[in-house]
Structures are given as structure tokens and as C-alpha cells.
Design an enzyme around this catalytic site. Structure first.
Site, PDB file in Angstrom:
ATOM      1  N   CYS A   2     -31.278 -23.866 -19.375  1.00 50.53           N
ATOM      2  CA  CYS A   2     -30.610 -22.594 -19.589  1.00 50.53           C
ATOM      3  C   CYS A   2     -31.618 -21.656 -20.219  1.00 50.53           C
ATOM      4  CB  CYS A   2     -29.388 -22.760 -20.497  1.00 50.53           C
ATOM      5  SG  CYS A   2     -28.524 -21.201 -20.823  1.00 50.53           S
ATOM      6  N   GLU A 114     -29.487 -18.883 -13.128  1.00 52.52           N
ATOM      7  CA  GLU A 114     -30.497 -19.874 -12.775  1.00 52.52           C
ATOM      8  C   GLU A 114     -31.196 -19.419 -11.506  1.00 52.52           C
ATOM      9  OE1 GLU A 114     -32.896 -21.908 -13.688  1.00 52.52           O
ATOM     10  OE2 GLU A 114     -31.322 -22.998 -14.781  1.00 52.52           O
TER      11      GLU A 114
END
Length: 271
Positions: A2, A114
């Protein structure tokens, strides 16, 4: 992993969702659609209120800096590298194990970004191409629109170059716990592109479902084996993902337009 996420919910909304007992209006953060490492973020944690007569843990909404600095660190310089802790090893790594035992938190988000690492790109990197092709970013969020409750850790660090009463003498920092990305089909997948989170990236933030919130935040739970059971991935089929503009790749860009769903990958990106 993350490395970026979005957090736009108001404190009063988070207070209702997480049953917050204490938060300070002066600590309110502006909605942030491109949260990057070293920024201040909201964290939900259970901790006694400082200088209060009642020593019971109180559910609080606090502002922490993203990028954990261990209490024993000589300087905070490594914080930007410690934004993620792996669920598989968090209980044993020196930088995280003490926080894992007693200083756990939830980092609320709308969802996370992402950048897909497709086969074509990996092949080009292996060939030693100097100019890397643009990666296509995706936004990942709960399919039902609920809060994305990321498991996190927090830590206190004392800057000994400053006097005790200096406002910058204590740093309170945090890290997101990650786990292996789901290989099962997404609840809602883009028409063109990945159909499972693992096709975007091999890691993902560990999302805690509401039935685990109280146990995760309880500082009285310190047994490592007991706590590791809470690190199990959430049930499959809760997430959706869609492509968004490559504008999110620059931390200078920040606004709700970053969450606009695209019909497909942007021209010039690879999947």
C-alpha cells in the site's frame, strides 16, 4: 503493498462508523484523495486519555504520520521506508513486534491505489530498457461502498534534540499491514483488465471486517498467537477495482477527480 490511498470521510462520519469516544475538532484533516507516505492520516485506536483519572482505554480518532519510526530509532529518517508491515512476519520483526503486541490501530480509507505490473512491463524491465512504460493505476475499494478499514500499527518516538514540552518532541507514526492479494474473482471487475487483485499486484492492505475491529484495537490482547488469528484475510468477493487516471501517479495532484472510473486503461499504459 500500500503506497497510496484515498481518505475523504469526515471525522463525524468516522466517529459514527467506529463508535469514536474522543476526537479533537482542531485535528480535523481535509479530504485527501492522494494520501502518500509521510503525510498525516486518521487512525482509530483504543488508548487511555493522557492525564485523565480514568485509565480505561478510550476509542479515539487521532492524526498520525504515515511511516513508522520505532521507539528505539536514533533518527526518523527511515520512516518513509516503513509504510507497510507484512502480516506474515509482523509479530517477529524488531521494528514492528512491540507495536503489534500493544499498539494496533485502524487506518480508515475510501480505498487504495495500486499500479498494475503486467507481463509486458516486467519483460521490458528484465531487458534493461531505461525508459519504463507508464503503469496503469487502479482504485480498489469495498464493492458495497463501506469504509476500507486497514489494519495498522502505531508507535511513539521521542526527538531528544528538543525539550520535553516542545510540540514536536514526540512523533506518533503508523504503518499499514499488508497480506497476499486475493486470487479469487473481484466482486466487480473492469471490463478490460484484471479480474482479481493478484493480477494487479501480489500484495494488498489487510482489510479488517467490522467483526474484528474491537479485538484488533483492544490493547489488553497481547498474545502473539491470538493476535495472528486476526490477520487472516477477509472473506473473498468483497472488493471491486477500476482503472483511474495516471494523474494520481503524481503526489501534486489531489482531488475527487482522481477517483473517476475510466472505461479502460489509458492509452500508452500497459497491462
Amino acid at each position: 503493498m500500500c503506497g497510496r490511498y484515498a481518505s475523504s470521510r469526515r471525522p463525524e462520519d468516522l466517529a459514527g462508523i467506529f463508535e469514536i469516544e474522543k476526537w479533537e475538532p482542531e485535528e480535523t484533516l481535509e479530504p485527501d484523495y492522494n494520501v502518500a507516505p509521510t503525510k498525516e492520516v486518521y487512525a482509530v485506536l483504543d488508548r487511555p486519555v493522557k492525564d485523565a483519572d480514568d485509565t480505561r482505554p478510550v476509542r479515539q480518532l487521532r492524526r498520525l504520520k504515515w511511516g513508522l519510526v520505532p521507539s528505539w530509532a536514533k533518527t526518523p529518517e527511515g520512516a518513509a521506508r516503513m509504510i507497510n508491515a507484512r502480516a506474515e512476519t509482523v509479530h517477529e520483526k524488531p521494528s514492528y513486534r512491540r507495536a503489534f503486541a500493544t499498539r494496533r490501530c485502524i487506518l480508515p480509507a475510501d480505498g487504495y491505489y495500486e499500479w498494475v505490473t503486467g507481463k509486458q512491463e516486467r519483460d521490458l524491465e528484465v531487458e534493461g530498457r531505461k525508459k519504463r512504460p507508464r503503469k496503469q493505476p487502479y482504485f480498489v475499494l469495498p464493492a458495497d461502498g463501506s469504509v476500507f478499514a486497514m489494519a495498522g500499527l502505531y508507535e511513539f518516538w521521542r526527538d531528544k534534540t528538543l525539550p520535553e514540552d516542545h510540540p514536536g518532541a514526540w512523533w506518533v507514526t503508523c504503518s499499514v499491514i499488508t497480506t497476499e492479494a486475493e486470487t479469487t474473482p473481484l466482486a466487480v471487475a473492469p471490463a478490460e483488465g484484471p479480474h482479481a487483485l493478484a493480477e494487479i499486484h501480489p500484495r494488498m492492505p489487510l482489510m479488517l471486517t467490522p467483526d474484528r475491529w474491537d479485538a484488533w484495537l483492544d490493547p489488553a490482547r497481547t498474545d502473539a498467537d491470538d493476535l495472528r488469528e486476526l490477520l487472516a484475510p477477509p472473506p473473498a468477493g468483497l472488493m471491486r477495482a477500476f482503472p483511474v487516471s495516471t494523474a494520481v501517479s503524481s503526489v501534486r495532484n489531489n482531488g475527487p477527480e482522481l477517483l473517476k472510473e475510466l472505461d479502460g486503461p489509458e492509452e500508452g499504459t500497459l497491462f
